[in-house]
Write an enzyme that holds these catalytic residues in place. Structure first.
Site: not given
Ligand code: ADP
Length: 475
Positions: A181, A233, A253, A287
């Site tokens: 968002e 995660t 992912e 990441c």
């Protein structure tokens, strides 16, 4: 260019080919100054269900479209993205904060997945296998899994969407996508271009709003056969638990805690150059960003000097972090590291909503700055003395996404990657992600890969057909 007038500056959601509003809205903020750029629909479970139904109906059409139709439509979408790259980059910059140069690079990276999988759409081959029974044949058919629920993050608001859409669409799946968002406008702009490219109504749907409610519907609705997620995660685990009810397929992912190991035989100038490129891409908000820099103790002093010089030459204040919470996290990690004995030798200051390039040394493995994803422009240095020991320390994390080693020793360059429990290892290289190569994590960093010829597998089901020998009594 006044891109606010642009047809790509869309603020509604795309469901079944129509741009829809919600009863209420959410503001989208400019991370530079927290000003409101636009408002987007606050949708929830009900609208998600409508979008899933649309994708379900569209699946009948799209999964039956010929490979060349799917391929050409994908290719047209990629071309339109390239043709409109500047406007797309402006929109991304406005909502996400990255520099125009980095935004343009992301748009190009994003369309590269579509080109790649447009070609793969033509090559979804099955198998024919020998049988023990004379005249019998075993066929393996590859079929699209069905409707995909995709949830994407804010750090790469365009390419994380195309990286999921391209393989899914190539094999005949349809999608309901929930972008973050904070960065929905890049997603909606892709939706506008997808319509122009000619995807049938309902093949690609975008909805925004209550992330939990939308995610819940994606998990609970049996018509969604697969969830594809990029993000933390923690949320990945929620989706994994939720997917169990209907045994949905999953691609995840998730987070990382990338080690970047600088051996005593590394080319230091090259290493520093690559470290800066990797660390300051998206200002540390990725990441696969190097999170723990392990430097051999014999070269630590000279290495740190070179890094310090390099970061002091970087422009400050041009790249905000995504929000105040992100700034707060970086400040907390540095504070906790200092309290535990680490030393800041450059940076650690805010310039507006940006955080200055920072280098922290004397970091220890147990400090929070080495345990958590920093997601900011902080080079956090640890030292080591022994190859085996550093591999063990690099692996001592629940994550296993990207890792990097720098060495000029050929044997070490082959040996060390084998010991690293990571989905990706860069050897003297940080540019490890591309459309043609598999991107994915081990351990708690994820399931499955995106990109490469393996990328379609996650969107395909295998079906074995045993074709019995012809009955010789029948003509
Ligand atoms: P980050 O920490 O990078 O923001 P998140 O995992 O929180 O990563 O967010 C990634 C995506 O997951 C975003 O689109 C976000 O809206 C969505 N999300 C967050 N919480 C949930 C949830 N409970 N269910 C489904 N999606 C969620």
């Amino acid at each position: 260019m006044n891109f606010r007038q642009s047809r790509l500056f869309q603020s509604k959601c795309l469901v079944n080919g129509k741009w829809i509003e919600g009863k209420s809205t959410l503001p989208v903020l400019n991370p530079f100054d927290d000003s409101v750029i636009n408002h987007i629909p606050l949708l929830g479970q009900k609208e998600c269900l409508v979008a899933i139904d649309a994708a379900y109906s569209a699946f009948e059409v799209w999964s039956q479209a010929s490979p060349s139709t799917r391929s050409k439509t994908l290719r047209r979408w990629a071309e339109l993205i390239d043709e409109n790259a500047e406007e797309l980059a402006e929109i991304m910059r406005l909502e996400q904060g990255k520099t125009l140069k980095q935004a343009l690079a992301e748009i190009e990276y994003g369309s590269s997945f579509i080109y790649w999988f447009a070609d793969e759409a033509l090559r979804i081959f099955g198998d024919l296998m020998p049988s023990e029974t004379p005249g019998e044949h075993g066929l393996v058919l590859k079929e699209p899994v069905g409707v995909v629920g995709a949830i994407t993050p804010w750090n790469f608001p365009s390419s994380m969407i195309t990286r999921k859409c391209a393989p899914a669409l190539a094999v005949g799946c349809t999608l309901v996508i929930k972008p973050d968002e904070q960065t929905p406008l890049s997603a909606f702009a892709l939706g506008v271009l997808a319509q122009e490219a000619g995807f049938p109504d309902g093949v690609i749907n975008f909805i925004t709003g209550d992330a939990k409610a939308i995610g819940q519907e994606m998990m609970d609705n049996a018509k969604v056969r697969k969830l594809s997620f990029t993000g933390s995660t923690e949320v990945g685990k929620i989706l994994m638990r939720g997917a169990a009810n209907h045994v949905k397929k999953l691609s995840l992912e998730l987070g990382g805690n990338a080690p970047f190991i600088v051996f005593e035989d590394a080319n230091l100038d090259l290493t520093v150059k690559k470290l800066i490129a990797a660390k300051f891409r998206n200002w540390g908000q990725s990441c696969i960003c190097p999170n723990r820099i392990y430097v051999h103790e014999s070269i630590q002093k000279v290495f740190v000097e070179k890094v310090k010089k390099a970061i002091e030459e970087l422009e400050k204040g041009v790249f905000p972090l995504i929000n105040q919470a992100a700034l707060g996290k970086v400040e907390r990690l540095i504070h906790e590291a200092e309290q535990a004995g680490a030393r800041v030798i450059s940076g650690a200051k805010r310039s507006g909503n940006s955080f200055d390039p920072t280098i922290v040394i004397d970091v220890k493995d147990e400090m929070s700055i080495a345990q958590e994803e920093i997601f900011g422009p902080v080079i956090s240095c640890l030292t080591f003395s022994d190859e085996r020991d550093v591999i063990e320390r690099a692996n001592a994390t629940r994550y296993g996404l990207a890792s990097y080693i720098f060495t000029e020793n050929l044997h070490r360059a082959w040996r060390v990657p084998k010991g690293l429990e990571y989905g990706m290892v860069g050897v003297n290289e940080v540019g490890i992600a591309s459309a043609g190569t598999p991107f994915g994590g081990h351990k708690e960093s994820g399931i499955g890969v995106e990109g490469s010829r393996y990328g379609v597998n996650d969107y395909l089901e295998m079906k074995y057909v045993c074709m019995g020998a012809p009955d010789e009594t029948t003509t």
